[in-house]
Design a protein around this motif. Structure first.
Motif, PDB file in Angstrom:
ATOM      1  N   GLU B 288       9.099  39.647 -66.543  1.00 17.60           N
ATOM      2  CA  GLU B 288       8.709  39.830 -65.171  1.00 17.60           C
ATOM      3  C   GLU B 288       9.828  40.546 -64.139  1.00 17.60           C
ATOM      4  OE1 GLU B 288       5.615  39.881 -65.091  1.00 17.60           O
ATOM      5  OE2 GLU B 288       4.714  39.776 -62.940  1.00 17.60           O
ATOM      6  N   ILE B 289      10.809  39.709 -64.338  1.00 19.29           N
ATOM      7  CA  ILE B 289      11.892  40.114 -63.330  1.00 19.29           C
ATOM      8  C   ILE B 289      12.581  41.234 -63.686  1.00 19.29           C
ATOM      9  CG2 ILE B 289      14.260  39.583 -62.587  1.00 19.29           C
ATOM     10  CD1 ILE B 289      12.132  37.824 -61.152  1.00 19.29           C
ATOM     11  N   THR B 290      12.585  41.539 -64.944  1.00 25.26           N
ATOM     12  CA  THR B 290      13.091  42.844 -65.704  1.00 25.26           C
ATOM     13  C   THR B 290      12.093  44.079 -65.420  1.00 25.26           C
ATOM     14  OG1 THR B 290      14.180  41.664 -67.542  1.00 25.26           O
ATOM     15  CG2 THR B 290      13.808  43.954 -67.860  1.00 25.26           C
ATOM     16  N   ARG B 291      10.880  43.951 -65.464  1.00 25.27           N
ATOM     17  CA  ARG B 291       9.878  44.882 -65.230  1.00 25.27           C
ATOM     18  C   ARG B 291       9.686  45.229 -63.661  1.00 25.27           C
ATOM     19  NH1 ARG B 291       6.278  42.407 -69.032  1.00 25.27           N
ATOM     20  NH2 ARG B 291       5.617  41.104 -67.418  1.00 25.27           N
ATOM     21  N   SER B 292      10.135  44.199 -62.940  1.00 28.06           N
ATOM     22  CA  SER B 292      10.039  44.230 -61.370  1.00 28.06           C
ATOM     23  C   SER B 292      11.219  45.204 -60.857  1.00 28.06           C
ATOM     24  CB  SER B 292      10.401  43.252 -60.587  1.00 28.06           C
ATOM     25  OG  SER B 292      11.460  42.897 -60.696  1.00 28.06           O
ATOM     26  N   LYS B 293      12.129  45.660 -61.702  1.00 23.20           N
ATOM     27  CA  LYS B 293      13.609  46.374 -61.442  1.00 23.20           C
ATOM     28  C   LYS B 293      14.098  45.820 -60.412  1.00 23.20           C
ATOM     29  CE  LYS B 293      11.236  50.905 -62.881  1.00 23.20           C
ATOM     30  NZ  LYS B 293      10.594  52.110 -62.310  1.00 23.20           N
ATOM     31  N   LEU B 294      14.184  44.672 -60.319  1.00 26.42           N
ATOM     32  CA  LEU B 294      14.954  43.924 -59.363  1.00 26.42           C
ATOM     33  C   LEU B 294      16.650  44.136 -59.883  1.00 26.42           C
ATOM     34  CD1 LEU B 294      15.498  42.040 -56.502  1.00 26.42           C
ATOM     35  CD2 LEU B 294      15.063  40.037 -58.035  1.00 26.42           C
ATOM     36  N   ARG B 295      17.314  44.567 -58.880  1.00 27.51           N
ATOM     37  CA  ARG B 295      18.746  44.517 -58.932  1.00 27.51           C
ATOM     38  C   ARG B 295      19.225  43.763 -57.834  1.00 27.51           C
ATOM     39  NH1 ARG B 295      19.849  50.732 -59.965  1.00 27.51           N
ATOM     40  NH2 ARG B 295      21.873  50.195 -60.141  1.00 27.51           N
ATOM     41  N   GLY B 296      20.546  43.145 -58.540  1.00 23.94           N
ATOM     42  CA  GLY B 296      21.316  42.287 -57.568  1.00 23.94           C
ATOM     43  C   GLY B 296      21.703  43.002 -56.230  1.00 23.94           C
ATOM     44  N   ARG B 297      21.751  42.028 -55.455  1.00 28.74           N
ATOM     45  CA  ARG B 297      21.781  42.554 -53.916  1.00 28.74           C
ATOM     46  C   ARG B 297      23.108  42.288 -53.425  1.00 28.74           C
ATOM     47  NH1 ARG B 297      17.421  45.107 -55.144  1.00 28.74           N
ATOM     48  NH2 ARG B 297      15.374  44.494 -54.018  1.00 28.74           N
ATOM     49  N   GLY B 298      24.018  41.627 -54.470  1.00 24.97           N
ATOM     50  CA  GLY B 298      25.283  41.393 -53.755  1.00 24.97           C
ATOM     51  C   GLY B 298      26.248  42.432 -53.613  1.00 24.97           C
ATOM     52  N   GLY B 299      25.752  43.635 -54.291  1.00 25.36           N
ATOM     53  CA  GLY B 299      26.723  44.738 -54.131  1.00 25.36           C
ATOM     54  C   GLY B 299      26.699  45.456 -55.278  1.00 25.36           C
ATOM     55  N   GLY B 300      26.836  44.764 -56.576  1.00 22.31           N
ATOM     56  CA  GLY B 300      26.938  45.668 -57.830  1.00 22.31           C
ATOM     57  C   GLY B 300      25.636  46.215 -58.379  1.00 22.31           C
ATOM     58  N   GLY B 301      24.507  45.648 -57.782  1.00 23.42           N
ATOM     59  CA  GLY B 301      23.271  46.330 -58.291  1.00 23.42           C
ATOM     60  C   GLY B 301      22.716  46.007 -59.796  1.00 23.42           C
ATOM     61  N   TYR B 302      23.532  45.060 -60.365  1.00 21.54           N
ATOM     62  CA  TYR B 302      23.486  44.893 -61.867  1.00 21.54           C
ATOM     63  C   TYR B 302      21.852  44.279 -61.960  1.00 21.54           C
ATOM     64  CZ  TYR B 302      24.347  43.309 -66.427  1.00 21.54           C
ATOM     65  OH  TYR B 302      24.459  43.495 -67.808  1.00 21.54           O
ATOM     66  N   PRO B 303      21.111  44.629 -62.874  1.00 23.44           N
ATOM     67  CA  PRO B 303      19.732  44.189 -63.030  1.00 23.44           C
ATOM     68  C   PRO B 303      19.583  42.740 -63.426  1.00 23.44           C
ATOM     69  CG  PRO B 303      20.111  46.253 -64.666  1.00 23.44           C
ATOM     70  CD  PRO B 303      21.407  45.622 -64.067  1.00 23.44           C
ATOM     71  N   THR B 304      18.784  42.162 -62.377  1.00 18.11           N
ATOM     72  CA  THR B 304      18.652  40.739 -62.543  1.00 18.11           C
ATOM     73  C   THR B 304      18.074  40.028 -63.742  1.00 18.11           C
ATOM     74  OG1 THR B 304      18.416  40.813 -59.908  1.00 18.11           O
ATOM     75  CG2 THR B 304      18.020  38.624 -61.065  1.00 18.11           C
ATOM     76  N   GLY B 305      17.133  40.868 -64.245  1.00 17.52           N
ATOM     77  CA  GLY B 305      16.232  40.365 -65.550  1.00 17.52           C
ATOM     78  C   GLY B 305      17.296  40.555 -66.719  1.00 17.52           C
ATOM     79  N   LEU B 306      18.172  41.437 -66.706  1.00 21.51           N
ATOM     80  CA  LEU B 306      18.993  41.516 -67.901  1.00 21.51           C
ATOM     81  C   LEU B 306      20.209  40.318 -67.882  1.00 21.51           C
ATOM     82  CD1 LEU B 306      19.721  43.252 -70.422  1.00 21.51           C
ATOM     83  CD2 LEU B 306      21.187  44.514 -68.730  1.00 21.51           C
TER      84      LEU B 306
END
Ligand code: FMN
Ligand code: SF4
Ligand code: SF4
Ligand code: SF4
Ligand code: FES
Lengths: 175, 760
Positions: B288-306
């Motif tokens: 679900e988190i992967t599908r949401s395309k949520l990316r880390g908000r700390g700066g790097g923008g790394y996909p959270t689901g991954l």
């Protein structure tokens, strides 16, 4: 606690004297948790909030009671900006020099304080009332430029307001 | 599935409602005062105290004082809201004791709002009704004429003049889904808190006739439930600064009491957690988190689901059984949670950790502080869900020591969660165990970097180490560790409650959801701005931020703090997300956004950031330690008038070298502010080194002050204010500055009221 030192009991008692009961309790609780050595920074925070700074004797005592090398305690205390190794005045003046405050003229506020108190960054005024430090953003950028004196934050400060602001705390110090 | 979870959740939610009912909050007049670091700095404690006194004196039990966090409207704080049932909520700005007194006696007791002090006012009168319409161009009705036009016409035909009904065009409500987009429009009628979905003019007519004229809401057209930002818009929807935002991570800011778990339940708190634990499948959460395309908000923008997937799959070195197999083997069956039991030989060590990075090191960002102070339970809930997804039973909050109030609020939130059985053993009867601990930073920017942060939690000096191995393989105490930013966690509950599809749709192609920006510097309205990913800088800075303060000209927008760069004013139509900012030579970073105007010197700004990075470099690797020192020396030389054109090449070479050769992100990004200004503002650098001139009149060594004898009226003010008494002249005669003694403090320039002092 290990007793590799012959005079451990004396050493321990002396260390406990230096730190006082609340901190000794804090260390004992910390030692009972998993990874007790990871509590070092928390212990140093406790010591600083009680004594205002970290003296060599405090660091030594912490090393003894936590059973970590003194060199490590000194290294950690020196690494982090938040820890002060010199005594402080009655009030801490933290001038924010974060980006938002900088572009809104924090330097001029600092300059005014430096003029008024005759001290520079990191120093304590002769009467022991103020210690001046710079802070990297206090999280209230919307009110820039910001000056924090002890826990109180003053926003949208102008150089002209500085003398009155200092006077307010001087008065408190005299009371 | 485990209906037990749902039962337990509902029992808790009912208990919360019951407690709220006993306080009977619904039919009382509510006076709402903000309580957060910024609100306190602006004086909200005095205001609260004043209201308390009045309340005690009035002896009324139908008036309630309500505490909230901060709304993120910094420059107008303290903000006070007065909510009288059945009337439009009124917000006041810059309230002090005197105004609090007026608000209480006039508005609360006598029902006459203090119109001169209304937020963003003054206003002449308050409308009886307010209609908020969704102004999104993507969804919304596609009739031959714009919805707003049709509505205005119908309102005047119905005899509802402007004073009665006030129409406000807001941004996306988040009420559409992909299927319906384009066929409906949404409107909210206030103060009745009714959200309608209309498809044609006939429905609109019906609403006007029945609801606005007749006072009977049209139940048939009413939207069931509430949109994510609904609660926020009900309170703040009339304010332009707010209604152009899409509040997701900040949806409860300024709405709920951050210290009340009952209120958090009331706004669907822990529903996401219950849903997750009921499904009892970490894979579902991760997908679900992967599908949401949520990316880390700390700066790097790394996909959270991954990241969560890697955290879940990782095994402690030496004990893993079968590489690459996805094994949420933690859940051996219904309700039985058995860490350590994993298919394979013997008992594999499934210890792993989750960390919330609340170090907020960018000196110009404050969104994490605001979230932690205003809605801490939402972050905690996001962390519990994260812990479940990766299979951790212990999490840490790493918070900077400079945020004492945030620390207190998190402590309180953790305590409440333990009391309500939401942290600890067997959460909601699911068999899942999870607990949280707070660890304090101690003022080192580099500790925001993952490996340094881990060292700091371990009680060491916060120095980074080489990656790989990444923390997801080998992190805290050698165990797999997932680190996420505060805002990342704050979005998790929204994704679970409202769905991955919905979340992905709000954002841009590659990043779902919104981003919170901390808008500060030379902008008119400073504060927190949450907008969908891909929103243009223009919307953020001009529409919401009101443009540059004091009528000055916008010069640049600095994003990403000391790791970011400056975006020139000409690029104001740039949509902002991780990728577009990177292309523009800056970065998103944590969302700090500093507005610079024509009085800011770009070389000076570059020097400012280099001073910061040099000071914060941990000294472990040479390129960063030496590179920052050398670059700072060069920048100091340039700003003090000793620079040469070769210095500019040196800066570039050094910068590129640091980018390549530094060990951690601090050193790799430290040159960004210099490289980006060198690229976009080379003329300014050249003016410094060739003409020895600072075009923005900022660099002290390159300017001087003169008095224009034509304009000087001889008022003597400058002479009396000069700290080194180097201004001479008789009263009523033109004055003169002795350049050899002038220390260029600028005092004369500020105090002259006749614009006679020139800075050149
Ligand atoms: C020097 C440096 C400072 C950092 N400071 C922070 C910080 O203050 N807060 C934060 O969340 N991430 C910070 N980061 C990024 C973190 O290392 C990490 O990528 C992030 O917390 C991961 O969370 P996310 O995936 O949710 O963004 C920093 C990185 C570097 C290199
Ligand atoms: S790049 Fe800088 S901060 Fe990072 S490890 Fe090297 S010296 Fe330390
Ligand atoms: S303040 Fe201005 S007008 Fe007055 S004496 Fe100075 S320069 Fe002249
Ligand atoms: S700039 Fe300062 S020192 Fe120079 S003349 Fe003006 S007031 Fe005096
Ligand atoms: S920059 Fe000063 S409070 Fe943030």
């Amino acid at each position: 606690m290990s007793t590799c030192t012959d005079n451990w009991e004396q050493v321990e008692a002396a260390a406990k004297m230096v730190l006082g009961e609340p901190i000794v309790d804090f260390i004992e609780q910390a030692s009972a948790k998993p990874h007790p050595e990871s509590q070092l920074i928390a212990v140093l925070h406790e010591v600083q909030s009680r004594f205002g700074y970290l003296a060599e004797t405090h660091l030594d005592a912490v090393a003894q009671l936590m059973q970590v090398p003194a060199a490590k305690v000194v290294g950690v205390a020196g690494f982090y900006h938040f820890f002060r190794l010199k005594p402080r005045g009655k009030f801490m003046i933290n001038v924010c020099i974060g980006t938002a405050c900088y572009v809104k003229g924090a330097e001029r506020i600092a300059q005014k304080i430096i003029e008024e108190l005759g001290i520079t960054w990191g120093e304590t005024s002769k009467n022991g009332v103020f210690t001046l430090e710079g802070a990297r953003c206090l999280g209230t950028c919307g009110l820039a430029p910001v000056v924090m004196i002890d826990d109180e934050i003053h926003g949208e400060v102008t150089p002209d307001q500085v003398p009155a602001l200092l006077e307010k705390y001087l008065k408190k110090a005299r009371e | 599935m485990t209906t037990k979870v749902v039962e337990q959740y509902e029992a808790l939610a009912n208990r919360a409602e019951e407690i709220l009912r006993q306080r009977a909050t619904a039919d009382k007049i509510r006076i709402q005062v903000g309580s957060a670091t910024c609100e306190h700095a602006a004086g909200s404690r005095d205001v609260l105290d004043e209201f308390r006194k009045h309340l005690a004196a009035a002896g009324r039990d139908d008036i309630l004082l309500h505490q909230t966090g901060c709304t993120g409207r910094c420059s107008r704080e303290p903000i006070v809201g007065v909510m009288v049932p059945g009337q439009m909520p009124v917000k006041y700005e810059r309230v002090d004791r005197q105004l609090a007194h007026e608000i209480f006696t006039q508005h609360v007791l006598q029902g006459r709002p203090v119109l001169e002090h209304v937020l963003d006012g003054p206003v002449e009168r308050l409308a009886r009704h307010e209609i908020l319409i969704c102004g999104s161009v993507r969804c919304g009705w596609k009739g031959p004429r714009p919805f707003q036009e049709v509505l205005a016409e119908k309102l005047s035909a119905a005899g509802l003049a402007n004073e009665d009904v006030h129409v406000v065009r807001a941004h996306c409500f988040g009420a559409c889904n992909a299927k319906e987009a384009g066929h409906f429009s949404h409107l909210m009628i206030q103060p009745d808190r009714v959200l309608y979905r209309v498809k044609d003019e006939a429905e609109l007519d019906e609403i006007i006739r029945e609801h606005l004229v007749g006072g009977r809401p049209v139940e048939r057209l009413r939207m069931p439930g509430k949109t994510i930002g609904g609660n926020f818009l009900e309170l703040y929807g009339d304010v332009a600064f707010f209604n152009r935002q899409s509040r997701v991570a900040l949806r409860h800011n300024g709405v709920i009491d951050p210290e009340s778990i009952e209120e958090y339940f009331h706004y669907h708190g822990f529903r996401a957690l219950a849903k997750v634990l009921e499904k009892n499948d970490p894979r579902w959460v991760i997908d679900e988190i992967t599908r949401s395309k949520l990316r880390g908000r700390g700066g790097g923008g790394y996909p959270t689901g991954l990241k969560w997937k890697m955290g879940n799959e990782a095994f402690s070195p030496g004990v893993h059984a079968g590489k690459g197999t996805f094994s949420p083997g933690v859940h051996a069956g219904k309700g039985t949670f058995s860490p350590g039991v994993h298919a394979g030989k013997g008992a594999a060590d499934r210890t792993r950790y989750l960390i919330c990075n609340a170090d907020e090191g960018d000196p110009g960002a404050f969104m994490d502080r605001s979230m932690l102070e205003s809605d801490p339970l939402n972050v905690v809930e996001g962390m519990i869900i994260g812990g479940f997804a990766i299979g951790a039973s212990q999490g840490f909050f790493y918070v900077r020591a400079e945020y004492p109030m945030a620390i207190r609020r998190i402590e309180r939130a953790i305590e409440l969660c333990r009391q309500w059985g939401l942290l600890g053993k067997n959460i909601l009867g699911s068999g899942f165990d999870f607990d949280l601990e707070i660890r304090l930073g101690a003022g080192a920017f580099v500790c925001g970097e993952e490996t340094a942060l881990i060292h700091s939690i371990e009680g060491e000096r916060g120095q980074p180490r080489v990656r790989p191995p990444y923390p997801t393989e080998k992190g805290l105490w050698g165990k797999p560790t997932v680190i996420n930013n505060v805002e990342t966690f704050a979005n998790v509950t929204a994704v679970v409650n409202y769905g991955a599809k919905w979340f992905a749709r709000i954002g841009s192609e590659k990043s779902g959801g919104t981003k919170v920006f901390a808008l500060a510097g030379k902008v008119q309205h400073t504060g927190l701005v949450e907008v969908p990913m891909g929103t243009t800088l223009r919307t953020v800075v001009e529409e919401i931020g009101g443009g540059v303060a004091g009528g000055r000209k916008l010069k640049a927008i600095q994003t990403g703090g000391p790791a970011g760069g400056c975006i020139p004013a000409e690029w104001i139509d740039l949509p902002v997300d991780f990728d577009s900012l990177m292309k523009a030579g800056s970065i998103m970073g944590s969302g700090g956004m500093i507005i610079l105007d024509e009085d800011d010197c770009m070389v000076d700004i570059a020097k400012y950031f280099m001073t910061f990075s040099q000071d914060e470099s941990c000294g472990k690797c040479t390129p960063c330690r030496e590179g920052t020192t050398r670059m700072l020396e060069i920048l100091e030389r340039i700003t003090s008038g000793g620079g040469t054109p070769e210095d500019l090449d040196k800066l570039k070479r050094l910068g590129l070298l640091m980018k390549r050769a530094s060990l951690c992100g601090l050193g790799r990004a430290a040159a960004n502010p210099i490289l980006s200004t060198l690229e976009h503002y080379s003329d300014e650098y050249e003016a410094h080194v060739v003409e020895r001139r600072c075009p923005a009149h900022k660099c002290k060594a390159l300017i001087h002050y003169e008095i224009d004898p034509e304009k000087c009226v001889g008022c003597t003010v400058c002479a009396r204010n000069c700290p080194v008494t180097c201004i001479s002249g008789e009263r009523k005669e033109p004055h003169l500055i002795d350049q050899s003694h002038c220390i260029k403090c600028g005092r004369c320039f500020e105090v002259c009221r006749f614009e006679a002092v020139k800075r050149m």
